[in-house]
Design an enzyme around this catalytic site. Sequence first.
Site, mmCIF file in Angstrom:
data_model
loop_
_atom_site.group_PDB
_atom_site.id
_atom_site.type_symbol
_atom_site.label_atom_id
_atom_site.label_comp_id
_atom_site.label_asym_id
_atom_site.label_seq_id
_atom_site.Cartn_x
_atom_site.Cartn_y
_atom_site.Cartn_z
ATOM 1 C CB ILE A 181 28.580 37.951 45.736
ATOM 2 C CG1 ILE A 181 27.798 39.123 46.720
ATOM 3 C CG2 ILE A 181 29.743 37.708 45.100
ATOM 4 C CD1 ILE A 181 27.740 38.738 47.817
ATOM 5 C CG PHE B 222 28.302 42.035 52.638
ATOM 6 C CD1 PHE B 222 28.817 43.372 52.475
ATOM 7 C CD2 PHE B 222 27.683 40.864 52.166
ATOM 8 C CE1 PHE B 222 29.820 42.943 51.933
ATOM 9 C CE2 PHE B 222 29.193 40.179 51.433
ATOM 10 C CZ PHE B 222 30.457 41.500 51.429
ATOM 11 C CE1 TYR C 83 32.170 46.658 50.399
ATOM 12 C CE2 TYR C 83 31.288 48.836 49.333
ATOM 13 C CZ TYR C 83 32.476 47.362 49.861
ATOM 14 O OH TYR C 83 33.255 47.173 48.961
ATOM 15 C CG PHE D 196 35.690 40.458 53.598
ATOM 16 C CD1 PHE D 196 35.489 41.367 52.495
ATOM 17 C CD2 PHE D 196 35.036 39.293 54.674
ATOM 18 C CE1 PHE D 196 33.947 40.943 52.810
ATOM 19 C CE2 PHE D 196 33.093 39.901 54.287
ATOM 20 C CZ PHE D 196 33.342 39.928 53.288
ATOM 21 C CG ASP D 197 35.313 46.154 50.362
ATOM 22 O OD1 ASP D 197 36.100 46.881 51.190
ATOM 23 O OD2 ASP D 197 34.918 45.585 49.937
ATOM 24 C CE1 TYR E 72 33.233 37.747 45.637
ATOM 25 C CE2 TYR E 72 32.525 37.974 47.719
ATOM 26 C CZ TYR E 72 32.441 38.257 46.576
ATOM 27 O OH TYR E 72 33.122 40.028 46.452
#
Length: 245
Positions: free
Chosen positions: A192, A235, A164, A174-175, A218
Site C-alpha cells: 500500500i 502500523f 510489523y 488484523f495482522d 486499502y
Amino acid sequence: MKKIIITALLPLCAFAVSAQTKKKTTPAKKTAVSTTAKKTPAPVTFKNNLDSASYSFGTAMAGSLKSNGLTSLNYQLVLKGLQDAFGGKPLLISNELSQATINNAFKSASQKKFAPVLAEGKTFLENNKKQPGVQATASGLQYQVLTKGTGIAPKATDTVTVHYKGTLLNGFEFDSSYKRNEPLSLPLNGVIAGWTEGVQLMQTGAKYKFFIPYDLAYGERGAGQDIPPYSTLIFEIELIKVNGK
C-alpha cells in the site's frame, strides 16, 4: 278554567305533531357506496425453469447490489436496459459511460454506507497530528519515530525485511508478524502507498509508528473481512534489513 288550559295547549300539540311529522319525512342522507370491488393481485406462478431462473436472476442481482450499499434502482430503466441488450437494440448509453456511471453509483453508495468510518478517520487524523512527536508528510501520511535507525534507508524499488503490527482505530489487530514470530520480506513497490512512502523514511534498525489515511491504505474497497472500506490504519513497523532490488 280547565277548558281554557286545554284550548291553550292545542296549538302547541299541533306544532309538536307537525314538527314530528316533518322530522319523520326528512329524507336520510344517502352514503355513496363503491360498487367496484378491490381485486386481489393474482399470485405469481412459475410455468417453467426459465420463469424461475428469470426471477432468481433478479433476486441474485439485487442481493449483490445491496451488499455493496445500493438500496434502490429505477426498476423501469433496469427492465429497459435488459430488453435493449437482449433485443440487440441501440443502447442509450455507451459502454464507457455506462461503466463510469456504475462506478459512481457504487462509490456514492459506499461512502454513504461507511460515512461513520470516514468521519472517524478524518477526526482522528486531525487530532493526532497535534500530538507531540507526530509528523505529517504532504500526502497526509502521519508517523512517529519510536526508535531511530543507524543503517541505510531503502528505495521504493528495494525489497525489505520487516516486523510489523497493524490495527484499526478501535484497537483491533488484523495482522502481526510478531505473533507469527517471523519477519516478512516484501518489495516496497508492491504494498500500500502508505508503506511505500513511510518505510523509505526509515533507516535499518528503526521502528516507526504510522497513521495511514484510507486513500494511502486499502481505499474504498477495504481488505477482506477485517479491514472495512475507508479505514484509517495504524502500523508499527520495524525495519530489519534492506535487501536491495
